[in-house]
Enzyme design. Structure first.
Site, mmCIF file in Angstrom:
data_model
loop_
_atom_site.group_PDB
_atom_site.id
_atom_site.type_symbol
_atom_site.label_atom_id
_atom_site.label_comp_id
_atom_site.label_asym_id
_atom_site.label_seq_id
_atom_site.Cartn_x
_atom_site.Cartn_y
_atom_site.Cartn_z
ATOM 1 N N ASN A 96 32.969 -72.153 -9.182
ATOM 2 C CA ASN A 96 31.091 -72.877 -9.465
ATOM 3 C C ASN A 96 30.079 -72.543 -8.204
ATOM 4 O O ASN A 96 30.596 -72.989 -6.857
ATOM 5 C CB ASN A 96 31.204 -74.547 -10.177
ATOM 6 C CG ASN A 96 32.022 -75.436 -8.656
ATOM 7 O OD1 ASN A 96 33.035 -74.852 -8.459
ATOM 8 N ND2 ASN A 96 31.891 -76.677 -8.659
ATOM 9 N N CYS A 124 28.435 -73.362 -13.054
ATOM 10 C CA CYS A 124 29.725 -73.694 -13.570
ATOM 11 C C CYS A 124 30.914 -72.455 -13.396
ATOM 12 O O CYS A 124 30.305 -71.314 -13.700
ATOM 13 C CB CYS A 124 30.759 -73.901 -15.273
ATOM 14 S SG CYS A 124 29.816 -75.546 -15.399
ATOM 15 N N GLU A 129 33.368 -71.717 -14.559
ATOM 16 C CA GLU A 129 33.942 -70.306 -15.649
ATOM 17 C C GLU A 129 32.713 -69.271 -16.216
ATOM 18 O O GLU A 129 32.963 -67.753 -16.519
ATOM 19 C CB GLU A 129 34.300 -70.672 -17.421
ATOM 20 C CG GLU A 129 35.371 -72.241 -16.981
ATOM 21 C CD GLU A 129 34.880 -73.305 -16.802
ATOM 22 O OE1 GLU A 129 34.193 -73.361 -15.784
ATOM 23 O OE2 GLU A 129 35.339 -74.356 -17.169
ATOM 24 N N CYS A 165 33.379 -77.613 -19.741
ATOM 25 C CA CYS A 165 32.063 -78.235 -20.666
ATOM 26 C C CYS A 165 30.928 -77.190 -21.496
ATOM 27 O O CYS A 165 31.935 -76.451 -22.136
ATOM 28 C CB CYS A 165 30.976 -78.353 -19.187
ATOM 29 S SG CYS A 165 29.747 -76.377 -19.370
ATOM 30 N N CYS A 209 30.174 -73.399 -21.175
ATOM 31 C CA CYS A 209 30.993 -72.339 -21.234
ATOM 32 C C CYS A 209 31.378 -73.190 -22.416
ATOM 33 O O CYS A 209 31.784 -71.256 -22.798
ATOM 34 C CB CYS A 209 31.484 -73.065 -19.682
ATOM 35 S SG CYS A 209 31.002 -73.280 -18.143
#
Ligand code: THU
Length: 165
Positions: free
Chosen positions: A70, A81, A83, A120, A123
């Site tokens: 992140n 993020c 991801e 989240c 993502c």
């Protein structure tokens, strides 16, 4: 919970299977390597505002591992993020490779976080679209700081009824 249904309507059941493990030593070597890459990546996170360090690692069909973490910003919504940093980087560098698996690890600086991290919504949407585009399941490995975790055989598990154009 009461939901209206009449005889013209039909009920469907959405069943989803996933695997639970108590320690990454139970995983196959390939996945252990990927998980360790995610852990390593989390240590380089730029998270001075949340102190929540997230690392992700993806394995591509050419067997390469791409890492990300992140990246925060003083203008909070400008951060991203782990991801999405990882997936966007992997897809920008290797657009023709399939993303086979993503491993995600998170810990906070105080080391009080004990949960299996779950991505989240934004993502999940990005993972879902890459999975659809490659027409092959994208496996997801989610970890706790103590290295228990779950394996989801596809992103469908995280985002059923995904939005598509
Ligand atoms: N974060 C991730 O990188 N991935 C997740 O799955 C959850 C949240 C980041 C965003 C932000 O930098 C920090 O963790 C706290 O929300």
């Amino acid at each position: 919970m009461y939901t209206f249904i009449n005889s013209e309507m039909k009920k469907e059941y959405l069943g989803l299977e996933y695997i639970i493990f108590d320690n990454i030593i139970e995983l196959e070597k390939k996945d252990q390597e990927l998980v360790n890459s995610a852990i390593e990546a989390s240590k380089r996170a730029y998270a001075p505002y949340s102190n929540f360090h997230v690392g992700a690692a993806v394995r591509l069909s050419n067997n390469m591992i791409i890492q990300g973490n992140n990246q925060e910003n003083a203008a909070y919504p400008s951060g991203l993020c782990a991801e999405r940093v990882t997936l966007f980087y992997a897809h920008s560098a290797y657009p023709n490779e399939t993303i086979e698996t993503i491993a995600i690890y998170a810990n906070n600086i105080e080391e009080t976080y004990k949960e299996i991290v779950t991505p989240c919504g934004a993502c999940r949407q990005v993972m879902a679209e890459f999975q659809t585009a490659q027409n092959k399941p994208l496996r997801v490995i989610l970890l706790s700081p103590e290295l228990r975790g779950i394996i989801l055989p596809s992103v469908n598990m995280l985002l059923p009824f995904q939005f598509e154009l």
